[in-house]
Design an enzyme around this catalytic site. Structure first.
Site, PDB file in Angstrom:
ATOM      1  N   THR A   1       2.798  -4.794   8.392  1.00  0.00           N
ATOM      2  CA  THR A   1       3.093  -3.580   8.180  1.00  0.00           C
ATOM      3  C   THR A   1       2.634  -2.793   9.761  1.00  0.00           C
ATOM      4  OG1 THR A   1       2.026  -1.496   7.276  1.00  0.00           O
ATOM      5  CG2 THR A   1       0.579  -3.188   7.579  1.00  0.00           C
TER       6      THR A   1
ATOM      7  N   ASP B   1       5.244  -2.943   0.013  1.00  0.00           N
ATOM      8  CA  ASP B   1       6.231  -1.905  -0.027  1.00  0.00           C
ATOM      9  C   ASP B   1       5.519  -0.923  -0.966  1.00  0.00           C
ATOM     10  OD1 ASP B   1       8.539  -0.965   1.165  1.00  0.00           O
ATOM     11  OD2 ASP B   1       9.219  -0.770  -0.928  1.00  0.00           O
ATOM     12  N   SER B   2       5.236   0.181  -0.776  1.00  0.00           N
ATOM     13  CA  SER B   2       4.709   1.220  -1.738  1.00  0.00           C
ATOM     14  C   SER B   2       5.439   2.668  -1.748  1.00  0.00           C
ATOM     15  CB  SER B   2       3.434   1.409  -1.520  1.00  0.00           C
ATOM     16  OG  SER B   2       3.073   1.554   0.010  1.00  0.00           O
TER      17      SER B   2
ATOM     18  N   PHE C   1      -3.995   8.970   3.434  1.00  0.00           N
ATOM     19  CA  PHE C   1      -2.689   9.171   4.228  1.00  0.00           C
ATOM     20  C   PHE C   1      -1.607   9.768   3.614  1.00  0.00           C
ATOM     21  CE2 PHE C   1      -2.399   4.730   2.691  1.00  0.00           C
ATOM     22  CZ  PHE C   1      -1.016   4.596   2.728  1.00  0.00           C
ATOM     23  N   GLY C   2      -0.614   9.955   4.318  1.00  0.00           N
ATOM     24  CA  GLY C   2       0.907  10.071   3.454  1.00  0.00           C
ATOM     25  C   GLY C   2       0.742  11.292   2.426  1.00  0.00           C
TER      26      GLY C   2
ATOM     27  N   LYS D   1     -11.028   5.256  -3.604  1.00  0.00           N
ATOM     28  CA  LYS D   1      -9.572   5.152  -3.598  1.00  0.00           C
ATOM     29  C   LYS D   1      -9.049   3.673  -3.830  1.00  0.00           C
ATOM     30  CE  LYS D   1      -5.283   5.717  -1.336  1.00  0.00           C
ATOM     31  NZ  LYS D   1      -4.421   5.900  -0.307  1.00  0.00           N
TER      32      LYS D   1
ATOM     33  N   HIS E   1      -3.156   2.011  -6.544  1.00  0.00           N
ATOM     34  CA  HIS E   1      -1.899   0.995  -6.454  1.00  0.00           C
ATOM     35  C   HIS E   1      -2.219  -0.285  -5.699  1.00  0.00           C
ATOM     36  CE1 HIS E   1      -1.547   4.022  -3.539  1.00  0.00           C
ATOM     37  NE2 HIS E   1      -0.585   3.544  -3.216  1.00  0.00           N
ATOM     38  N   ARG E   2      -2.652   0.164  -4.507  1.00  0.00           N
ATOM     39  CA  ARG E   2      -2.841  -0.853  -3.439  1.00  0.00           C
ATOM     40  C   ARG E   2      -3.920  -1.857  -3.698  1.00  0.00           C
ATOM     41  NH1 ARG E   2      -1.977   2.300   0.374  1.00  0.00           N
ATOM     42  NH2 ARG E   2       0.168   1.713   0.652  1.00  0.00           N
TER      43      ARG E   2
END
Ligand code: ITT
Length: 211
Positions: free
Chosen positions: A8, A70-71, A153-154, A176, A181-182
């Site tokens: 990444t 991939d997210s 982030f994001g 978090k 999800h991660r």
């Protein structure tokens, strides 16, 4: 296995990955640390496709075991957009202040029950022997009504978690990682990798006995 490369270029992801995989038996290094840079053509049709493309491309380049993430954010009111195009949404170089504001504008006046959304993460592992492993995690929430929080982030500042009464950008990094999800996908991958490492230890013990 001496190390694993994480394919990444996203520093925000890499910060979370390092924390979540801190207790993996083998060290995980970023592409930057491994001195690798590569253009990866993410032309898959799903998170799974793209995670495998990234992991396989770097595995073929280095001959080492590689992990990739991939997210993205799926917003139900926008038919799942930006989805697999989350990084490219409105252009890769557009700031997240602008992207997040554009999402809020598109959902202006939409009631909370129609603002449902989720973060999705697929982790792929590509081994030099051709083995591919994948794991998936999701985090459900709604699109908030304002940009809130400085962590993460994001799209974190617009992703509101009703149970926590805050956005994912207002959670501490540990909180978090517990919910995300991660975090979920990486913990599953950690288990798959442990199983594989055990299997290959057993195989080499069998081979030693046979010799
Ligand atoms: P690499 O391909 O180099 O890993 P990328 O940022 O291009 O980095 P993706 O194609 O997987 O990665 O796009 C993921 C995008 O989804 C990311 O850039 C964010 O916009 C969003 N995203 C994913 N996970 C997120 C999270 O935990 N918090 C906020 N936004 C997230």
């Amino acid at each position: 296995m001496e190390r694993m490369i994480f394919a990444t270029g996203n520093e925000g992801k890499m910060r979370e990955i390092r924390m979540i995989l801190a207790d993996l038996e083998v060290p995980v290094v970023s592409m930057k640390e491994a001195g690798i840079s590569a253009e990866i053509n993410e032309n898959g049709k799903s998170f799974e496709d793209n995670a495998i493309i990234k992991a396989r491309t770097i595995m073929e380049l280095t001959g080492e075991p590689v992990l990739a993430d991939d997210s993205g954010l799926e917003i139900d009111y926008l038919d799942g957009a930006p989805g697999i195009y989350s990084a490219r949404y409105m252009g890769e170089d557009t700031s997240y202040d602008i992207k997040n504001q554009a999402i809020l504008d598109q959902l202006e006046g939409v009631p909370d029950e129609k603002r449902t959304a989720r973060f999705v993460c697929v982790i792929a592992c590509a081994m030099p022997d051709g083995t591919i492993l994948t794991s998936r995690g999701t985090m459900e929430g709604i699109i908030g009504h304002e940009i809130r929080g400085k962590n993460g982030f994001g799209y974190d500042p617009v992703f509101y978690l009703p149970d926590c009464c805050c956005t994912s950008a207002e959670l501490s990094p540990d909180q978090k990682n517990d919910l995300s999800h991660r975090g979920k996908a990486l913990r599953l991958m950690r288990e798959l990798l442990k199983e594989r490492m055990e299997e290959s230890k057993e195989e080499s013990q069998e081979e030693n006995k046979a010799e």
